[in-house]
Design an enzyme around this catalytic site. Structure first.
Site, PDB file in Angstrom:
ATOM      1  N   SER A  64     -47.613   0.031   4.400  1.00 45.84           N
ATOM      2  CA  SER A  64     -48.564   1.064   3.981  1.00 45.84           C
ATOM      3  C   SER A  64     -49.223   0.694   2.654  1.00 45.84           C
ATOM      4  O   SER A  64     -50.410   0.951   2.441  1.00 45.84           O
ATOM      5  CB  SER A  64     -47.840   2.403   3.839  1.00 45.84           C
ATOM      6  N   GLU A 124     -52.354   0.696  12.382  1.00 51.56           N
ATOM      7  CA  GLU A 124     -53.667   0.914  11.747  1.00 51.56           C
ATOM      8  C   GLU A 124     -53.613   2.097  10.773  1.00 51.56           C
ATOM      9  O   GLU A 124     -54.585   2.832  10.582  1.00 51.56           O
ATOM     10  CB  GLU A 124     -54.781   1.042  12.798  1.00 51.56           C
ATOM     11  N   GLN A 178     -49.096   9.504   7.747  1.00 50.57           N
ATOM     12  CA  GLN A 178     -48.965   9.850   6.325  1.00 50.57           C
ATOM     13  C   GLN A 178     -50.029   9.121   5.494  1.00 50.57           C
ATOM     14  O   GLN A 178     -50.558   9.694   4.527  1.00 50.57           O
ATOM     15  CB  GLN A 178     -47.546   9.489   5.845  1.00 50.57           C
ATOM     16  N   PHE A 230     -55.419  -9.907  13.367  1.00 51.33           N
ATOM     17  CA  PHE A 230     -55.651  -9.391  12.006  1.00 51.33           C
ATOM     18  C   PHE A 230     -54.310  -9.415  11.282  1.00 51.33           C
ATOM     19  O   PHE A 230     -53.371  -8.725  11.700  1.00 51.33           O
ATOM     20  CB  PHE A 230     -56.172  -7.961  12.140  1.00 51.33           C
ATOM     21  N   ALA A 231     -54.205 -10.214  10.230  1.00 47.95           N
ATOM     22  CA  ALA A 231     -52.913 -10.415   9.582  1.00 47.95           C
ATOM     23  C   ALA A 231     -52.934  -9.833   8.167  1.00 47.95           C
ATOM     24  O   ALA A 231     -53.299 -10.511   7.201  1.00 47.95           O
ATOM     25  CB  ALA A 231     -52.571 -11.908   9.557  1.00 47.95           C
ATOM     26  N   ARG A 253     -44.790  19.522  42.842  1.00 50.38           N
ATOM     27  CA  ARG A 253     -43.384  19.906  42.680  1.00 50.38           C
ATOM     28  C   ARG A 253     -43.172  21.396  42.972  1.00 50.38           C
ATOM     29  O   ARG A 253     -43.858  22.249  42.397  1.00 50.38           O
ATOM     30  CB  ARG A 253     -42.967  19.590  41.233  1.00 50.38           C
ATOM     31  N   GLY A 310     -61.523   0.629  13.010  1.00 52.46           N
ATOM     32  CA  GLY A 310     -60.370   0.533  13.915  1.00 52.46           C
ATOM     33  C   GLY A 310     -59.729   1.890  14.156  1.00 52.46           C
ATOM     34  O   GLY A 310     -59.293   2.197  15.263  1.00 52.46           O
TER      35      GLY A 310
HETATM   36  N1  COS Z   1     -63.993   1.096   2.515  1.00 53.83           N
HETATM   37  C1  COS Z   1     -64.406   0.324   1.468  1.00 53.83           C
HETATM   38  N2  COS Z   1     -63.685   0.188   0.340  1.00 53.83           N
HETATM   39  C2  COS Z   1     -62.526   0.859   0.243  1.00 53.83           C
HETATM   40  C3  COS Z   1     -62.060   1.687   1.285  1.00 53.83           C
HETATM   41  C4  COS Z   1     -62.847   1.793   2.450  1.00 53.83           C
HETATM   42  N3  COS Z   1     -62.467   2.558   3.459  1.00 53.83           N
HETATM   43  N4  COS Z   1     -60.868   2.220   0.914  1.00 53.83           N
HETATM   44  C5  COS Z   1     -60.610   1.763  -0.310  1.00 53.83           C
HETATM   45  N5  COS Z   1     -61.610   0.944  -0.718  1.00 53.83           N
HETATM   46  C6  COS Z   1     -61.746   0.272  -2.013  1.00 53.83           C
HETATM   47  C7  COS Z   1     -61.680   1.300  -3.133  1.00 53.83           C
HETATM   48  O1  COS Z   1     -62.940   1.842  -3.383  1.00 53.83           O
HETATM   49  C8  COS Z   1     -61.157   0.474  -4.280  1.00 53.83           C
HETATM   50  O2  COS Z   1     -62.226  -0.246  -4.828  1.00 53.83           O
HETATM   51  P1  COS Z   1     -62.378  -0.413  -6.441  1.00 53.83           P
HETATM   52  O3  COS Z   1     -61.148  -1.185  -6.870  1.00 53.83           O
HETATM   53  O4  COS Z   1     -63.634  -1.179  -6.614  1.00 53.83           O
HETATM   54  O5  COS Z   1     -62.398   0.963  -7.000  1.00 53.83           O
HETATM   55  C9  COS Z   1     -60.223  -0.530  -3.595  1.00 53.83           C
HETATM   56  O6  COS Z   1     -60.621  -0.590  -2.228  1.00 53.83           O
HETATM   57  C10 COS Z   1     -58.768  -0.080  -3.673  1.00 53.83           C
HETATM   58  O7  COS Z   1     -58.678   1.180  -3.065  1.00 53.83           O
HETATM   59  P2  COS Z   1     -57.468   2.189  -3.410  1.00 53.83           P
HETATM   60  O8  COS Z   1     -57.320   2.286  -4.892  1.00 53.83           O
HETATM   61  O9  COS Z   1     -57.711   3.456  -2.646  1.00 53.83           O
HETATM   62  O10 COS Z   1     -56.216   1.378  -2.806  1.00 53.83           O
HETATM   63  P3  COS Z   1     -54.697   1.808  -2.733  1.00 53.83           P
HETATM   64  O11 COS Z   1     -53.920   0.582  -2.851  1.00 53.83           O
HETATM   65  O12 COS Z   1     -54.400   2.919  -3.677  1.00 53.83           O
HETATM   66  O13 COS Z   1     -54.484   2.468  -1.277  1.00 53.83           O
HETATM   67  C11 COS Z   1     -54.486   2.667   1.106  1.00 53.83           C
HETATM   68  C12 COS Z   1     -55.182   2.199  -0.174  1.00 53.83           C
HETATM   69  C13 COS Z   1     -53.133   3.284   0.947  1.00 53.83           C
HETATM   70  C14 COS Z   1     -55.425   3.680   1.752  1.00 53.83           C
HETATM   71  C15 COS Z   1     -54.423   1.374   1.920  1.00 53.83           C
HETATM   72  O14 COS Z   1     -53.484   0.494   1.350  1.00 53.83           O
HETATM   73  C16 COS Z   1     -54.106   1.584   3.379  1.00 53.83           C
HETATM   74  O15 COS Z   1     -54.971   1.923   4.162  1.00 53.83           O
HETATM   75  N6  COS Z   1     -52.831   1.322   3.751  1.00 53.83           N
HETATM   76  C17 COS Z   1     -52.448   1.307   5.132  1.00 53.83           C
HETATM   77  C18 COS Z   1     -52.635  -0.068   5.652  1.00 53.83           C
HETATM   78  C19 COS Z   1     -52.690  -0.082   7.131  1.00 53.83           C
HETATM   79  O16 COS Z   1     -53.408   0.676   7.757  1.00 53.83           O
HETATM   80  N7  COS Z   1     -51.927  -0.972   7.714  1.00 53.83           N
HETATM   81  C20 COS Z   1     -51.909  -1.096   9.110  1.00 53.83           C
HETATM   82  C21 COS Z   1     -51.737  -2.513   9.431  1.00 53.83           C
HETATM   83  S1  COS Z   1     -53.117  -3.209  10.081  1.00 53.83           S
HETATM   84  S2  COS Z   1     -52.895  -2.841  12.009  1.00 53.83           S
END
Ligand code: COS
Length: 384
Positions: free
Chosen positions: A131, A364, A368, A122-123, A269, A243
């Site tokens: 984040s 994942e 924070q 998953f990239a 121990r 996940g």
């Molecule tokens: N399921 C379905 N849709 C989702 C969702 C979910 N769980 N979470 C968000 N969305 C949708 C929102 O509804 C929004 O849709 P609309 O544009 O139609 O309103 C869109 O996705 C954008 O969501 P949001 O505005 O919440 O996005 P942000 O950029 O503000 O923030 C976070 C999202 C910070 C929660 C996200 O970037 C995140 O999870 N970051 C961490 C990434 C991560 O886990 N990385 C690990 C690497 S992979 S191992």
């Protein structure tokens, strides 16, 4: 939801035996060689571990979320590297296809993922986008019946082993937010796709991550997941919801193993003329760990059952990931403390686990980010 109690009990029993008899005895070897022996990988394929969560029609076991969580509790009672190898096929590497892929895409890839012939990665993460996943810079530009991808993906689990990558890239240059992102399947061997050198991590030796570099990488348009542009970010978020529940279950399993090791040590121990398990300050560490593991186990099972009932568990998945990974860190810390000096040397597994589990609070979605997801959902649902 448990579909058939008896079948699941058999699966859990054979998995538990495999973990005890084949994986635990090889933990040191895997850590020292930074590789899982091929014969063990073959046995994992044989047991169906690569296809646990892939639908039965594609050759997997099609586990429900509750079943998956129960399996993860068992599989995690050993080095996380073993779970990591099969983790992407069952989770973040394949779920984009399973949730949002077209029938043709599923047919093309899922059977080989289920058998373990192919490993999926998953990239999402990039050098400048972790984040803040929606800010990713990798681009995908349509060119006839292909897309041309350019960008770098970072810390990609199982990339060195992967046969396919679920790659999130921006198809709409004018949309800098989440709506400009699409998800693609990119096959290993595609011209323009290359890998960086394997990362030297703090722990989880035997599980590999590296950069994935896309340089004028031409991907067939047929590999756009779901055939729709602009929904790749949502696909990624849905994949992560599942996940995160899986990682919470893994944290419970590893914590149970660490506590078991700590209890065994405390019973063996002797200090001040008696076993240290009889000292109340040691008992406090054992008891706090037991109660916290129990809490994480219960909440993870509850969220899994809710997901099986088709409820939106975005909030609950983040609660579980946050609580269980932080709990796992505390249990690791106490388990080292109970081992005393022995916990700081590599002769005991706890020294390795202490480093291995640190990752759970980071990948994942960091703790924070889970806090942010939980609070934002609360605010949104309040309607204010
Ligand atoms: N399921 C379905 N849709 C989702 C969702 C979910 N769980 N979470 C968000 N969305 C949708 C929102 O509804 C929004 O849709 P609309 O544009 O139609 O309103 C869109 O996705 C954008 O969501 P949001 O505005 O919440 O996005 P942000 O950029 O503000 O923030 C976070 C999202 C910070 C929660 C996200 O970037 C995140 O999870 N970051 C961490 C990434 C991560 O886990 N990385 C690990 C690497 S992979 S191992």
């Amino acid at each position: 939801m448990i579909r058939d109690e008896e079948t699941l009990a058999l699966l859990l029993a054979s998995l538990s035996r495999f973990v005890r008899e084949r994986l635990v005895p090889n933990e040191d070897l895997v850590a020292e060689s930074d590789a899982i022996p091929e014969e063990l990988v073959a046995e994992m394929r044989e047991l169906g571990l690569f296809g646990l969560c892939i639908p039965e029609e594609y050759g997997g076991l099609g586990l429900t979320m509750e079943e998956e969580v129960l399996v993860a509790f068992e599989l995690a009672r050993t080095s996380p590297a073993f779970r990591s190898l099969v983790g992407t096929n069952n989770g973040i590497g394949s779920q984009g296809l399973i949730i949002d892929g077209t029938a043709e895409q599923k047919q093309r890839y899922l059977p080989r993922l289920a058998s373990g012939e192919l490993v999926a990665s998953f990239a999402l993460t990039e050098p400048e986008s972790g984040s803040d996943a929606a800010s990713l810079r990798t681009t995908a530009v349509r060119d006839g019946d292909h897309y041309v991808l350019n960008g770098t993906k970072r810390y990609i689990t199982n990339a060195p082993e992967a046969g396919i990558f679920t790659v999130m890239a921006r198809t709409d240059a004018a949309n800098k937010g989440s709506g400009g992102i699409s998800a693609f399947i990119v096959e290993k061997g595609t011209a323009g796709l290359s890998l960086g050198k394997v990362d030297r991590k703090m722990g989880q030796r035997g599980a590999h991550t590296c950069d994935v570099i896309l340089d004028q990488c031409r991907v067939p348009a047929a590999n756009l997941i779901g055939g729709i542009e602009g929904v790749g970010f949502k696909t990624a978020m849905k994949v992560l919801d599942k996940g995160r529940l899986h990682i919470a279950a893994v944290c419970v399993g590893v914590a149970e193993r660490m506590l078991e090791d700590a209890l065994r040590y405390a019973l063996e121990r002797q200090q001040f003329g008696q076993r240290i398990a009889d000292f109340q300050l040691v008992q406090a560490m054992l008891a706090d760990s037991k109660a916290e593991i129990y809490a994480a186990r219960c909440m993870t099972l509850d969220a899994a059952r809710r997901r099986d009932r088709q409820e939106d568990v975005s909030t609950e998945a983040s609660c579980c990931k946050m609580f269980a990974s932080e709990m796992c860190g505390r249990v690791a810390d106490r388990a080292v403390q109970i081992h005393g000096g022995a916990g700081y040397v590599a002769d005991y597994a706890i020294e390795r686990f202490y480093r291995d589990v640190r990752l759970f609070r980071i990948y994942e979605g960091t703790t924070q980010i889970q806090q942010l997801v939980i609070a934002r959902n609360m605010i949104r649902q309040s309607g204010s």
